[in-house]
Design an enzyme around this catalytic site. Structure first.
Site, PDB file in Angstrom:
ATOM      1  N   LYS A   1     110.427  13.210  21.532  1.00  0.00           N
ATOM      2  CA  LYS A   1     110.812  12.232  22.560  1.00  0.00           C
ATOM      3  C   LYS A   1     109.810  11.092  22.565  1.00  0.00           C
ATOM      4  CE  LYS A   1     109.893  11.531  26.819  1.00  0.00           C
ATOM      5  NZ  LYS A   1     110.040  10.050  26.869  1.00  0.00           N
TER       6      LYS A   1
ATOM      7  N   GLU B   1      96.975  16.186  24.976  1.00  0.00           N
ATOM      8  CA  GLU B   1      95.973  15.114  24.883  1.00  0.00           C
ATOM      9  C   GLU B   1      96.203  14.204  26.077  1.00  0.00           C
ATOM     10  OE1 GLU B   1      95.076  10.977  22.798  1.00  0.00           O
ATOM     11  OE2 GLU B   1      96.090  12.411  21.479  1.00  0.00           O
TER      12      GLU B   1
ATOM     13  N   CYS C   1      93.547   5.600  24.377  1.00  0.00           N
ATOM     14  CA  CYS C   1      93.157   6.817  25.098  1.00  0.00           C
ATOM     15  C   CYS C   1      91.658   7.056  25.062  1.00  0.00           C
ATOM     16  CB  CYS C   1      93.909   8.020  24.546  1.00  0.00           C
ATOM     17  SG  CYS C   1      93.659   8.297  22.786  1.00  0.00           S
TER      18      CYS C   1
ATOM     19  N   GLU D   1      90.559   5.970  35.025  1.00  0.00           N
ATOM     20  CA  GLU D   1      90.877   5.219  33.808  1.00  0.00           C
ATOM     21  C   GLU D   1      91.737   4.008  34.144  1.00  0.00           C
ATOM     22  OE1 GLU D   1      92.674   6.435  29.422  1.00  0.00           O
ATOM     23  OE2 GLU D   1      93.445   7.441  31.203  1.00  0.00           O
TER      24      GLU D   1
END
Length: 407
Positions: A108, A184, A218, A315
């Site tokens: 996906k 992750e 990331c 973040e």
């Protein structure tokens, strides 16, 4: 040099290449010496099998002296959910080991970046990949991603994305059929810059650590700790270099800084910066949308960021440099501050002192520690996080084990 837990690679070192025979050996398992009392004539061996194999079988049925043969398919697949910031690279990272282990795949893509995955499916069909081996399923995470995590025929799910969504996926995978999971997730990667560093290199690579791919990265350096004696000079040089950056079309090779991925993300970043100002951090540069068509944001710099502030803890996933200073020589103090986070994806240190670099890299709680460089990943080195940045490794030859029945 970039050092990962369980592996390291230096500039110019391409690592080892994995051959087809080695992949086969990874899948085939191994023999294990065992000690038996008597008689000592037994053998133990492991056999690794794909988690998500498409199985076809015949069903025989008798009725009034006749027999019918039914062809039935039991599809047990591996599912992968990838993010929008690196749609093609994440597809390659995740699907390569999955397919090499002999699995069938349902992937996906992110709702806002489906086209590269669909093109991949088209090329896979042209290359002769059998039908049903590679399946692309676009859609929203709340619908399609949730269904994949709940589906009983999915035996493994690999996810890259935010920590809150990762927690929800892990919960759904457990409640459905205890499927294997690799995650992750988010990061707030600390970058520590000591006063004995090569300052020109630290400025250049520190900016790359934050602004590469417009901060939609990331492992971006979410917070910089700069030693007090070089703090002001570091900030001055960063702002000077920002003013030279060309903001514009990402397909123009002379462009340094392109647009954010979509409007909702840009709005979130501007709100993030507003929060930083309200909490008392010093806005040195940026935090504004560029006055031109498109979702362009100025590279941003905050200083005087205290540990309790929102922008010190969360973040941004955007071009926001968050700088805190630390006292000269306070190595253990800055390490405690750098580790005071629930995230642990990546980190970095700049210093000419190799002993200090190795001491700091050993103490930092992160899956990857970059030394005098940043963003230097390699397909031969393992990649993954600690704590709420997830678990499981991408890349490296051992990644294939997470897609087999017996690791």
């Amino acid at each position: 040099m970039s050092a990962g837990r369980g592996g390291a690679c230096a500039d110019g070192d391409l690592g080892t290449k994995i051959s087809g025979d080695e992949i086969s050996a990874l899948r085939d398992g191994s023999t294990i010496p065992i000690n038996q009392a008597r008689p000592n004539r037994n053998l133990t061996f492991t056999k690794k099998e794909p988690l998500g194999l498409l199985i076809w079988f015949f069903l025989l049925a008798g009725s009034s002296g006749t027999q019918r043969v039914y062809l039935r398919a039991v599809s047990r697949v591996c599912a992968i959910v990838i993010p929008w910031n690196y749609p093609l690279m994440m597809l390659a990272w995740k699907s390569a080991a999955c397919l090499a282990a002999g699995n069938t795949l349902v992937l996906k893509p992110a709702q806002v970046t489906p086209l590269t995955a669909l093109k991949f499916a088209e090329l896979a069909a042209k290359a002769g990949i059998p039908k049903g081996v590679i399946n692309i399923l676009p859609g929203s995470g709340g619908l399609v991603g949730q269904r994949l995590s709940e589906h009983p025929d999915v035996r493994k799910l690999g996810f890259t994305g935010s920590t809150p969504i990762g927690k929800q996926i892990m919960k759904s995978c457990a409640l459905s059929n205890l499927k294997k999971v690799s995650l992750e997730l988010g990061g707030k990667s600390p970058l520590i810059i000591f006063n004995d560093c090569d300052l020109d290199k630290a400025v250049r690579m520190g900016m790359g650590a934050v602004y590469f791919n417009k901060g939609e990265n990331c492992i971006a350096a979410g917070r910089l700790f700069v030693e007090e004696s070089i703090h002001d000079e570091f900030v001055r040089r960063v702002v000077e270099e920002i003013k030279k950056m060309k903001i514009g079309d990402p397909l123009d090779r002379s462009t340094d800084h392109g647009p954010q991925n979509h409007k909702a993300h840009l709005d979130k970043l501007l709100e993030y910066c507003e929060t930083g100002v309200k909490e008392g951090a010093t806005l040195v540069y940026g935090a504004r949308q560029v006055p031109r068509p498109g979702f362009f944001m100025e590279p941003t710099v905050f200083t005087n960021v205290e540990d309790y502030m929102y922008i010190a803890e969360e973040e941004s996933f955007g071009p926001v440099m968050v700088i805190s200073k630390f006292k000269d020589g306070d190595i253990d103090g800055v390490l405690a501050r750098a580790n005071n986070t629930e995230y642990g994806l990546a980190s970095g240190v700049f210093t000419r002192d190799i002993s200090k670099a190795m001491y700091v890299s050993e103490k930092l709680e992160a899956g990857t520690v970059f030394i005098n460089t940043y963003n230097k990943t390699d397909v031969a080195a393992p990649f993954g996080g600690f704590k709420q940045s997830g678990f499981g490794k991408d890349l490296d030859s051992q990644q294939i084990h997470s897609y087999t029945l017996k690791p």
